[in-house]
Design a protein around this motif. Sequence first.
Motif: not given
Length: 91
Positions: A21-23, A45-46, A51-56, A89-91
């Motif tokens: 999934s996208p950030p 949390k989902t 296993g997707n660390s692109k969430s804040e 971070q995602f540029r």
Amino acid sequence: MVGIDGSEDILDPSLLVAKDSPPVLICQGTHDGIVDQKIAINFHKTYKKRGNSKSELILLPYAGHASNSYYSGNYNQLFIYYMERFMYQFR
């Protein structure tokens, strides 16, 4: 709370989030009278569970649903500050 009907499935982030999934930057007011902050926390949390660390997640103390109704408000300025850094971070 505002008369919006629909399926409860929309509240299940496992139907929306995958490992690729996208950030996402989630900004949630702690005093939001429309969307419970538990929904934002569960969504974040989902991402981690998949296993997707692109969430804040940013919880804004005492902020409501729209936080501020004008651009130069405190919450909008905080959001812009963190959004710019998140996007960098995602540029």
